[in-house]
Scaffold this motif. Structure first.
Motif, short mmCIF file in Angstrom:
data_model
loop_
_atom_site.label_atom_id
_atom_site.label_comp_id
_atom_site.label_asym_id
_atom_site.label_seq_id
_atom_site.Cartn_x
_atom_site.Cartn_y
_atom_site.Cartn_z
N ILE A 195 0.84 -1.20 0.00
CA ILE A 195 0.00 0.00 0.00
C ILE A 195 0.87 1.25 0.00
CG2 ILE A 195 -1.71 1.31 1.31
CD1 ILE A 195 -2.76 -1.36 2.36
N ALA A 196 1.91 1.23 0.83
CA ALA A 196 2.81 2.39 0.89
C ALA A 196 3.48 2.62 -0.46
CB ALA A 196 3.86 2.16 1.97
N ARG A 197 3.87 1.53 -1.13
CA ARG A 197 4.52 1.67 -2.45
C ARG A 197 3.54 2.23 -3.48
NH1 ARG A 197 6.43 -1.85 -6.74
NH2 ARG A 197 5.35 -3.64 -5.83
N CYS A 198 2.27 1.77 -3.40
CA CYS A 198 1.24 2.31 -4.30
C CYS A 198 1.07 3.82 -4.08
CB CYS A 198 -0.09 1.61 -4.06
SG CYS A 198 -0.16 -0.10 -4.64
N GLN A 199 1.02 4.20 -2.82
CA GLN A 199 0.81 5.61 -2.49
C GLN A 199 1.99 6.45 -2.98
OE1 GLN A 199 -0.68 6.51 1.51
NE2 GLN A 199 0.98 7.99 1.69
N ALA A 226 1.87 9.28 -5.98
CA ALA A 226 2.25 10.66 -5.71
C ALA A 226 3.12 11.23 -6.82
CB ALA A 226 2.96 10.75 -4.36
N GLU A 227 3.87 10.37 -7.51
CA GLU A 227 4.71 10.84 -8.61
C GLU A 227 3.87 11.32 -9.79
OE1 GLU A 227 7.59 7.95 -9.72
OE2 GLU A 227 8.08 7.40 -7.65
N ALA A 270 -2.17 12.08 -3.35
CA ALA A 270 -2.14 10.62 -3.44
C ALA A 270 -2.52 9.96 -2.13
CB ALA A 270 -0.76 10.16 -3.90
N ALA A 271 -2.07 10.51 -1.02
CA ALA A 271 -2.37 9.91 0.29
C ALA A 271 -3.87 9.88 0.54
CB ALA A 271 -1.66 10.68 1.39
N LYS A 315 -7.50 7.19 -11.15
CA LYS A 315 -7.41 8.56 -10.64
C LYS A 315 -6.36 9.39 -11.37
CE LYS A 315 -10.37 7.22 -7.56
NZ LYS A 315 -11.80 7.64 -7.65
N ILE A 316 -5.62 8.75 -12.30
CA ILE A 316 -4.58 9.45 -13.07
C ILE A 316 -5.16 9.89 -14.40
CG2 ILE A 316 -2.28 9.26 -14.08
CD1 ILE A 316 -1.69 7.03 -12.08
N PRO A 317 -5.26 11.19 -14.67
CA PRO A 317 -5.93 11.68 -15.89
C PRO A 317 -5.24 11.25 -17.18
CG PRO A 317 -5.66 13.44 -14.26
CD PRO A 317 -4.84 12.28 -13.79
N ASN A 318 -3.90 11.28 -17.23
CA ASN A 318 -3.16 10.99 -18.45
C ASN A 318 -3.11 9.48 -18.70
OD1 ASN A 318 -0.75 10.34 -20.13
ND2 ASN A 318 -0.51 12.57 -20.14
N PRO A 319 -3.61 8.98 -19.85
CA PRO A 319 -3.62 7.53 -20.14
C PRO A 319 -2.22 6.90 -20.11
CG PRO A 319 -5.04 8.70 -21.67
CD PRO A 319 -4.27 9.75 -20.92
N GLU A 320 -1.23 7.61 -20.65
CA GLU A 320 0.12 7.05 -20.66
C GLU A 320 0.68 6.93 -19.24
OE1 GLU A 320 2.53 9.42 -23.22
OE2 GLU A 320 1.42 8.90 -25.05
#
Length: 441
Positions: A385-389, A393-394, A400-401, A426-431
């Protein structure tokens, strides 16, 4: 002197022999029984005055001197909060909480004004608030006194929480120190009752915000306050008392924690650990209830000071606690404040699972709501979970938290790949979305 409380009065000082203000013509005998002697404070949406009861039933100056709190803005939400404070204080019965009778909530009409003034008369707590106390003292308090005060406040919170209320605004300026060493919790204008109605208001976004920078917990900031939120504020309050510095001065935004122990080297690790537990980022990592807080503090006190058992707060009699004033039960609730005698008891929060999701930086903006206690979801390992967060965040920044926490709270059963898929949305850019998934799956 009899002070006129009409905000538009240009000559508010009057003789005690007068019934009407010479400056504006407003009545000086408030509600037919109180004379205002001086202003005590003001700010936010209210002013406070010292008043003396003139009724024939009062005897002795101690019983006659009280505090008059006057609402200065007739905004409907402020009126609701003000009425709720009267209702709550009338139900609570503890020497560490100002006494109020429902008949002491009334309307005052100043002369020449179309606006009414909402008034509440309550017991006057003589002493200093802890912010003033530390300022005048010029230094922090010692560990023994901190434990004694913590035990006192835990008992007060027991009384508040057992009525299904939580305070929402614990901070040094809202804790009074009496001349006899006893504490009192004041300013219940932000108090909330735990009800289904309140939960529905949360969902609709209709809950009033409270601002107390440095003392309000993250879940309260993001709309999910619960009684355990009071524990976070309590811990932050004692960081201030033990260091004589504001908690925000110790905040490390990189590690998302307070590095306060170096400013209080005399505090033993067990007490410091417990304060950090009170201030845990996630509510379920804090104590479950005020009784658990009190039991832990009592154990710590006895272990640190075994030869002073007779001095411990739970054993030492006090003139205040030994003879609490009787209080009549309210017979009729205020019209706009719903009351219930059959509120359900809150179930205990579940045993916490290790987690590192709490990287929510503190913020001075506090939007209130409540999170009903529920069973914690089954989640992937904390490290994943921490790695996902961190990875998220990048791509989307510090939000992200919050996003990660919300996604998991909304999904009862969640595998690692499922979590990655939901977060990727939740990330707008498809790439960027695809790159996020590739790095984690």
């Amino acid at each position: 002197m009899s002070l006129c409380i009409n905000p538009g009065c240009t000559s508010p000082n009057n003789s005690n022999t007068l019934l009407f203000c010479q400056g504006c013509g407003s009545e000086l005998l408030i509600d037919g029984r109180y004379r205002t002697t001086r202003q005590l404070g003001g700010g936010g949406f209210s002013r406070t005055y010292e008043v003396v009861s003139c009724g024939p039933e009062t005897s002795g100056l101690e019983n006659r001197v009280k505090v008059l709190k006057v609402l200065t803005q007739n905004v409907p939400k402020y009126v609701e909060l003000f009425e709720r404070e009267a209702q709550v204080l009338a139900q609570l019965n503890h020497p560490g909480i100002p006494r109020v009778d429902l008949e002491d909530f009334f309307i005052y009409r100043p002369q020449g004004s179309g606006e009414v003034m909402h008034c509440l008369v309550m017991e006057k707590i003589e002493g200093l608030n802890l912010l003033e106390y530390i300022s005048r003292r010029g230094k922090a308090i010692e560990q023994k006194r901190a434990l004694q005060w913590l035990i006192q406040l835990a008992k007060i919170l027991q009384e508040v929480h057992k009525h299904q209320f939580f305070h929402r605004d614990i901070k040094p300026s809202n804790v009074m120190l009496r001349a006899n060493g006893q504490l009192a919790l004041i300013d219940f204008g932000a108090v909330r009752r735990v009800t289904d109605t309140f939960v529905s208001k949360q969902a609709e976004g209709k809950v009033t915000g409270v601002v107390s920078a440095g003392y309000t917990p993250p879940e309260q900031v993001y709309g999910k306050a619960i009684p355990q939120s009071d524990f976070f504020a309590l811990g932050r309050t004692f960081v201030f008392l033990l260091t004589a510095q504001e908690p925000s001065e110790f905040y490390d935004s990189v590690q998302d924690c307070l590095h306060w122990r170096g400013a209080a080297p005399e505090v033993s690790p067990p007490l410091a650990d417990f304060l950090d537990r009170l201030m845990a980022r996630l509510p379920h990592e804090r104590p479950r209830n005020a009784t658990e807080v009190l039991q832990t503090l009592t154990t710590l006190y006895r272990s640190f000071y075994p030869s002073t058992r007779s001095e411990s707060p739970e054993a030492r009699p006090s003139s205040v606690e030994s003879s609490p004033s009787p209080r009549a039960e309210p017979t009729q609730p205020l019209a706009s404040v719903p009351a219930s005698n059959t509120l359900p008891s809150l179930p205990p929060l579940p045993t916490p699972a290790p987690s590192s999701l709490a990287n929510i930086p503190p913020t001075p903006a506090h939007t209130e709501a409540i999170l009903p206690p529920t069973t914690l979801p089954s989640l992937p390992p904390a490290e994943f979970i921490a790695r996902c967060q961190e990875t998220l965040a990048e791509f989307i920044g510090p939000m992200a938290a919050i996003v990660c926490q919300r996604v998991m709270s909304q999904n009862v059963q969640l595998s690692g790949p499922a979590l990655v898929e939901l977060l990727a949305q939740k990330i707008p850019n498809p790439e960027h979305r695809q790159a996020f998934k590739q790095r984690l799956l």
